[in-house]
Design a protein around this motif. Structure first.
Motif, short mmCIF file in Angstrom:
data_model
loop_
_atom_site.label_atom_id
_atom_site.label_comp_id
_atom_site.label_asym_id
_atom_site.label_seq_id
_atom_site.Cartn_x
_atom_site.Cartn_y
_atom_site.Cartn_z
N SER A 224 0.93 -1.12 0.17
CA SER A 224 0.09 -0.04 0.08
C SER A 224 0.94 1.34 -0.02
O SER A 224 1.52 1.60 0.85
CB SER A 224 -0.87 0.09 1.22
N LYS A 225 0.94 1.92 -1.31
CA LYS A 225 1.65 3.29 -1.23
C LYS A 225 0.87 4.48 -1.05
O LYS A 225 1.24 5.34 -0.89
CB LYS A 225 2.45 3.28 -2.46
N THR A 226 -0.61 4.46 -1.53
CA THR A 226 -1.42 5.55 -1.22
C THR A 226 -2.77 5.07 -0.29
O THR A 226 -2.90 3.86 -0.23
CB THR A 226 -1.62 5.89 -2.70
N ILE A 227 -3.42 6.11 -0.04
CA ILE A 227 -4.66 5.78 0.72
C ILE A 227 -5.56 4.92 0.04
O ILE A 227 -6.22 3.92 0.65
CB ILE A 227 -5.24 7.00 1.32
N LYS A 228 -5.53 5.18 -1.50
CA LYS A 228 -6.41 4.31 -2.13
C LYS A 228 -6.02 2.79 -2.26
O LYS A 228 -7.08 2.11 -2.26
CB LYS A 228 -6.29 4.97 -3.48
N ASP A 229 -4.78 2.61 -2.31
CA ASP A 229 -4.36 1.23 -1.98
C ASP A 229 -4.95 0.39 -0.81
O ASP A 229 -5.23 -0.82 -0.98
CB ASP A 229 -2.90 1.06 -2.19
N ALA A 239 -7.73 -10.32 8.10
CA ALA A 239 -6.92 -10.33 9.13
C ALA A 239 -5.93 -9.24 9.11
O ALA A 239 -5.62 -8.50 10.07
CB ALA A 239 -6.23 -11.69 9.20
N LEU A 240 -5.04 -8.93 7.90
CA LEU A 240 -4.22 -8.05 7.95
C LEU A 240 -4.88 -6.54 8.00
O LEU A 240 -4.42 -5.58 8.52
CB LEU A 240 -3.44 -7.85 6.61
N ALA A 241 -6.02 -6.39 7.45
CA ALA A 241 -6.99 -5.13 7.44
C ALA A 241 -7.29 -5.02 9.14
O ALA A 241 -7.07 -3.63 9.42
CB ALA A 241 -8.07 -5.16 6.70
N ILE A 242 -7.48 -5.76 9.76
CA ILE A 242 -8.10 -5.54 11.26
C ILE A 242 -6.80 -5.15 12.03
O ILE A 242 -6.66 -4.37 12.89
CB ILE A 242 -8.45 -7.02 11.90
N THR A 247 -3.51 -1.11 14.53
CA THR A 247 -2.12 -0.60 14.84
C THR A 247 -2.17 1.14 14.53
O THR A 247 -1.49 1.90 15.32
CB THR A 247 -1.06 -1.18 13.88
N LEU A 248 -3.07 1.53 13.54
CA LEU A 248 -3.28 2.84 13.27
C LEU A 248 -4.02 3.51 14.60
O LEU A 248 -3.37 4.57 14.69
CB LEU A 248 -4.17 2.93 12.03
N LEU A 249 -5.02 2.87 15.00
CA LEU A 249 -5.53 3.71 16.23
C LEU A 249 -4.62 3.61 17.33
O LEU A 249 -4.56 4.40 18.29
CB LEU A 249 -6.60 2.86 16.60
N SER A 250 -3.54 2.73 17.54
CA SER A 250 -2.60 2.72 18.64
C SER A 250 -1.70 3.68 18.25
O SER A 250 -1.55 4.49 19.38
CB SER A 250 -1.97 1.42 18.60
N LEU A 251 -1.18 3.99 16.93
CA LEU A 251 -0.37 5.10 16.79
C LEU A 251 -0.93 6.41 17.11
O LEU A 251 -0.50 7.43 17.52
CB LEU A 251 0.01 5.06 15.22
N GLY A 252 -2.46 6.40 16.96
CA GLY A 252 -3.13 7.80 17.18
C GLY A 252 -3.15 7.96 18.88
O GLY A 252 -3.67 9.17 19.03
N TYR A 298 -10.51 4.23 8.16
CA TYR A 298 -11.61 4.27 7.43
C TYR A 298 -11.37 3.72 6.28
O TYR A 298 -12.30 2.80 5.82
CB TYR A 298 -12.12 5.69 7.36
N THR A 299 -10.65 4.05 5.42
CA THR A 299 -10.17 3.53 4.08
C THR A 299 -9.91 2.02 4.01
O THR A 299 -10.36 1.35 3.23
CB THR A 299 -9.17 4.35 3.25
N THR A 300 -9.21 1.81 5.24
CA THR A 300 -8.59 0.40 5.19
C THR A 300 -10.12 -0.57 5.66
O THR A 300 -9.86 -1.83 5.00
CB THR A 300 -7.56 0.16 6.57
N THR A 301 -10.54 -0.15 6.32
CA THR A 301 -11.63 -1.31 6.93
C THR A 301 -13.19 -1.05 6.82
O THR A 301 -13.92 -2.00 6.72
CB THR A 301 -11.61 -1.48 8.39
N LEU A 302 -13.34 0.20 6.40
CA LEU A 302 -14.86 0.74 6.24
C LEU A 302 -15.10 0.91 4.77
O LEU A 302 -16.36 1.17 4.41
CB LEU A 302 -15.07 1.63 7.29
#
Length: 344
Positions: A224-229, A239-242, A247-252, A298-302
């Motif tokens: 994934s190089k862009t948000i679109k990816d 599983a990778l998406a979850i 991890t993103l929420l943890s970074l936040g 949002y783009t990853t999971t929803l």
């Protein structure tokens, strides 16, 4: 690049960092920094593309300038105090110059402009090295000299880095640039607490390294190089998406996750030092960073990409997730209950 040369370069990279981290003489620390810089240049320019060449050039110029400033500040200190010991930086002008040099070396705002551009011109793996391993040597120098570095400069560097890292990342669409601004913001939190409580700074660095490594492995696995990816990750590997979402929420820095731990302790320490306006500003700047993490989440999971087929999951080889990723992801998500042990 042949595997033999690549191995030599990576070992030189590691050696340079280790030399800097274990040295007490400024010349040895400088040699380690230079070895580290010279080793990463071929890794950045492996693509043989004008953009990667530009990134390597920018990285070399900024790091060489920062190393020269570090050497110059140590020379001024040695001239005035008669010692080259890293822990004996007692001359105020050289301390201020050293703070600015380390800020340039790390990519702290306002000396941060090189970092997003270098990461954008690199591969994901190279960007991962720059945002994790390359931070160890300068942070070790900050750790060894923190008793002498001017706290006002560090506090201002931390505040501006956190604010600019959050603010500039809002309109980015490239994941590497988002990670660059994420790195700037997190380093701001470390610079903020460096002159107040060194243990929290080290803990912050360790947590940052775990979370960033876990997220970069996710990005590398999903290419994934862009948000679109990132919108297509769910159809390839749920599983990778979850894992990436958590991890993103943890970074936040959301509370039940590991990323909340350093922010919590830093804000608590700032309030105990009666730096309430600074703590408020840092908390507000964390919201800026949280926004672009939430956008990636949002783009990853929803969201699902446009799909003309009647099947939910696209036929494609599933990305192979390294075993280390599961350990790192678990640590990057579920370490908050260990806070009392860390504090003790």
């Amino acid at each position: 690049m042949s595997p033999t040369i690549y191995t030599i370069i990576l070992s030189s990279l590691a050696t340079g960092t280790i030399i800097t981290m274990t040295s007490f003489h400024w010349l040895m620390a400088w040699i380690g920094l230079e070895l580290n810089t010279l080793a990463i240049i071929p890794i950045i320019s492996t693509l043989h593309h004008p953009r990667s060449t530009e990134a390597a050039t920018k990285y070399f110029l900024t790091q060489a300038a920062a190393s020269a400033m570090i050497l110059f500040s140590s020379m001024i200190n040695a001239w005035n105090t008669g010692t080259w010991d890293i822990t004996q930086m007692s001359y105020t002008p050289s301390n201020t110059l050293l703070s600015l040099a380390l800020a340039l070396k790390l990519g702290l705002a306002p000396a941060h402009f090189w970092l997003p551009e270098v990461l954008q011109g690199s591969t994901l793996f190279t960007a991962f090295i720059i945002t994790t391993w390359q931070k160890l040597a300068p942070m070790s120098l900050i750790y060894m000299t923190m008793n002498n570095l001017p706290s006002t400069v560090l506090l201002m560097l931390g505040l501006t880095s956190s604010a600019i890292g959050g603010w500039s990342g809002l309109n980015q669409t490239q994941t590497r640039k988002i990670m660059a601004y994420s790195s700037i913001a997190h380093l701001g939190w470390m610079a903020m607490i460096a002159s107040i409580m060194s243990n929290i700074m080290i803990m912050n660095l360790v947590v940052y390294l775990m979370m960033t490594t876990a997220l970069f492995i996710s990005l590398i696995c999903s290419k994934s190089k862009t948000i679109k990816d990132t919108a297509t990750i769910w159809t390839t590997s749920p599983a990778l998406a979850i894992i990436m979402m958590l991890t993103l929420l943890s970074l936040g820095g959301l509370p039940p996750l590991t990323g909340f731990l350093p922010k919590w302790l830093v804000l608590e320490e700032l309030i105990m030092q009666n730096l309430i306006p600074m703590a408020t500003a840092m908390a507000m700047s964390a919201l800026l960073s949280l926004f672009f993490y939430l956008r990636l989440t949002y783009t990853t999971t929803l969201t699902l990409p446009p799909n003309t087929l009647q099947m939910k999951f696209k036929w494609r080889f599933k990305p192979t997730m390294p075993s280390m990723m599961m350990i790192l992801s678990t640590m990057a998500i579920l370490m908050l209950p260990l806070t009392p042990l860390i504090l003790l």
